[in-house]
Design a protein around this motif. Structure first.
Motif, short mmCIF file in Angstrom:
data_model
loop_
_atom_site.label_atom_id
_atom_site.label_comp_id
_atom_site.label_asym_id
_atom_site.label_seq_id
_atom_site.Cartn_x
_atom_site.Cartn_y
_atom_site.Cartn_z
N ASP A 110 0.84 -1.19 -0.09
CA ASP A 110 0.11 0.07 -0.06
C ASP A 110 0.82 1.20 0.13
O ASP A 110 1.09 2.05 1.09
N ILE A 111 1.42 1.70 -1.10
CA ILE A 111 2.45 2.75 -1.20
C ILE A 111 1.92 3.54 -2.46
O ILE A 111 1.49 3.18 -3.59
N TYR A 112 1.75 4.64 -2.23
CA TYR A 112 1.27 5.52 -3.10
C TYR A 112 2.37 6.29 -4.09
O TYR A 112 3.32 6.95 -3.26
N GLY A 113 2.57 6.10 -5.20
CA GLY A 113 3.92 6.56 -5.89
C GLY A 113 3.54 7.73 -6.58
O GLY A 113 4.54 8.27 -7.25
N GLY A 114 2.37 8.29 -6.87
CA GLY A 114 2.05 9.76 -7.52
C GLY A 114 1.13 9.56 -8.31
O GLY A 114 0.34 8.44 -8.50
N PRO A 115 0.45 10.85 -8.83
CA PRO A 115 -0.75 10.66 -9.55
C PRO A 115 -0.67 10.38 -11.09
O PRO A 115 -1.57 10.60 -11.81
N GLN A 116 0.43 9.99 -11.64
CA GLN A 116 0.75 9.91 -12.93
C GLN A 116 -0.17 8.69 -13.63
O GLN A 116 -0.17 7.66 -12.70
N THR A 117 -0.70 8.75 -14.60
CA THR A 117 -1.78 7.64 -15.20
C THR A 117 -1.21 7.67 -16.68
O THR A 117 -0.45 8.63 -17.17
N ALA A 118 -1.39 6.70 -17.38
CA ALA A 118 -1.00 6.43 -18.72
C ALA A 118 -2.02 5.30 -19.33
O ALA A 118 -2.18 4.49 -18.69
N THR A 119 -2.22 5.44 -20.68
CA THR A 119 -2.90 4.36 -21.38
C THR A 119 -1.62 4.04 -22.65
O THR A 119 -1.10 4.98 -23.15
N VAL A 120 -1.74 2.89 -22.92
CA VAL A 120 -0.93 2.43 -24.01
C VAL A 120 -1.78 1.56 -25.02
O VAL A 120 -2.33 0.66 -24.55
N THR A 121 -1.98 1.98 -26.16
CA THR A 121 -2.76 1.09 -27.09
C THR A 121 -2.08 0.88 -28.30
O THR A 121 -1.10 1.71 -28.93
N GLY A 122 -2.59 -0.18 -29.17
CA GLY A 122 -1.95 -0.37 -30.48
C GLY A 122 -1.28 -1.66 -30.67
O GLY A 122 -2.20 -2.51 -30.12
N THR A 123 -0.04 -1.86 -31.04
CA THR A 123 0.44 -3.45 -31.33
C THR A 123 1.75 -3.24 -30.63
O THR A 123 2.50 -2.38 -30.98
N TYR A 124 2.14 -4.58 -30.22
CA TYR A 124 3.47 -4.74 -29.68
C TYR A 124 3.89 -6.23 -30.31
O TYR A 124 3.14 -7.08 -29.93
N GLU A 125 4.74 -6.09 -31.36
CA GLU A 125 5.08 -7.15 -31.93
C GLU A 125 4.23 -7.90 -32.60
O GLU A 125 3.93 -9.28 -32.50
N GLY A 126 3.15 -7.25 -32.85
CA GLY A 126 1.94 -7.66 -33.78
C GLY A 126 0.85 -8.16 -32.80
O GLY A 126 -0.40 -8.54 -33.33
N ASP A 127 0.90 -8.18 -31.63
CA ASP A 127 -0.38 -8.34 -30.63
C ASP A 127 -0.80 -7.05 -30.30
O ASP A 127 -0.10 -5.92 -29.91
N ASP A 128 -2.13 -6.93 -30.20
CA ASP A 128 -3.03 -6.04 -29.77
C ASP A 128 -2.44 -5.25 -28.24
O ASP A 128 -2.30 -6.21 -27.42
N VAL A 129 -2.37 -4.30 -27.85
CA VAL A 129 -2.29 -3.66 -26.70
C VAL A 129 -3.36 -2.72 -26.38
O VAL A 129 -3.61 -1.94 -27.11
N ASP A 130 -3.65 -2.88 -25.16
CA ASP A 130 -4.99 -1.98 -24.74
C ASP A 130 -4.62 -1.92 -23.15
O ASP A 130 -5.28 -2.87 -22.24
N ALA A 131 -3.56 -1.09 -22.67
CA ALA A 131 -3.09 -1.12 -21.25
C ALA A 131 -3.19 0.04 -20.50
O ALA A 131 -3.13 1.13 -21.10
N GLU A 132 -3.53 0.15 -19.27
CA GLU A 132 -3.61 1.22 -18.42
C GLU A 132 -2.22 0.98 -17.17
O GLU A 132 -2.28 0.29 -16.67
N PHE A 133 -1.94 2.28 -17.01
CA PHE A 133 -0.83 2.26 -15.98
C PHE A 133 -1.02 3.33 -15.14
O PHE A 133 -1.63 4.50 -15.19
N ASN A 134 -0.70 3.23 -13.95
CA ASN A 134 -0.86 3.99 -12.80
C ASN A 134 0.12 3.84 -11.57
O ASN A 134 1.12 2.99 -11.79
N ARG A 135 0.14 4.60 -10.47
CA ARG A 135 1.30 4.41 -9.39
C ARG A 135 0.61 4.57 -8.20
O ARG A 135 1.11 4.97 -7.34
N THR A 136 -0.53 3.87 -8.30
CA THR A 136 -1.36 3.78 -6.92
C THR A 136 -0.84 2.74 -5.91
O THR A 136 -1.65 2.87 -4.57
N ASN A 137 -0.13 1.73 -6.25
CA ASN A 137 0.17 0.70 -5.12
C ASN A 137 1.43 0.14 -5.69
O ASN A 137 2.07 0.31 -6.91
N GLY A 138 2.18 -0.70 -4.96
CA GLY A 138 3.44 -1.28 -5.22
C GLY A 138 3.57 -1.91 -6.56
O GLY A 138 4.50 -1.92 -7.47
#
Length: 136
Positions: free
Chosen positions: A89-117
């Motif tokens: 239960d560590i708060y790393g900051g308010p930063q958020t990100a989304t990553v969409t598209g393709t990685y090595e041909g595979d579909d990507v739809d990911a969300e990132f944040n810094r709300t816990n370890g």
């Protein structure tokens, strides 16, 4: 009989040519082309970058470094943290990100944040260069 053999040879040559074209077009399906949208702080406007790898391109400020970070992290970094995963239960900051598209041909739809370890770990596997957000 000779005409039939020539006709078979023509059909076989055309078939093999088509196979070669399919193989070439298949290599482009292994491409990495991502859209990265980052919000650096609460209330901040999102910044969006395009990143392409192999060959490196897009409008990301440091595409070569971002592609290296992505290769080091691998595809698993796009998988969400399991709901039953115990995380500090560590708060790393308010930063958020989304990553969409393709990685090595595979579909990507990911969300990132810094709300816990666990989320901080996912973020840091890609690093500040990938997200183009300096952390305090």
């Amino acid at each position: 009989m000779r005409r039939a053999a020539v006709a078979c040879l023509v059909v076989l040559t055309a078939t093999l040519s088509a196979c070669g074209k399919d193989a070439d077009s298949g290599s482009s399906s292994d491409a990495t082309a991502l859209t990265i949208t980052v919000v650096a702080d609460e209330g901040a406007d999102p910044k969006t970058y395009e990143l392409e790898c192999d060959p490196t391109g897009g409008d990301h400020p440091q595409p070569a470094e971002a592609c290296k970070a992505l290769d080091a992290a691998g595809a698993k970094v796009f998988e969400p943290v399991a709901k039953d995963q115990a995380c500090t239960d560590i708060y790393g900051g308010p930063q958020t990100a989304t990553v969409t598209g393709t990685y090595e041909g595979d579909d990507v739809d990911a969300e990132f944040n810094r709300t816990n370890g666990c989320e901080i770990d996912r973020w840091e596997r890609l690093g500040t260069t990938f997200f183009d957000v300096p952390l305090q």
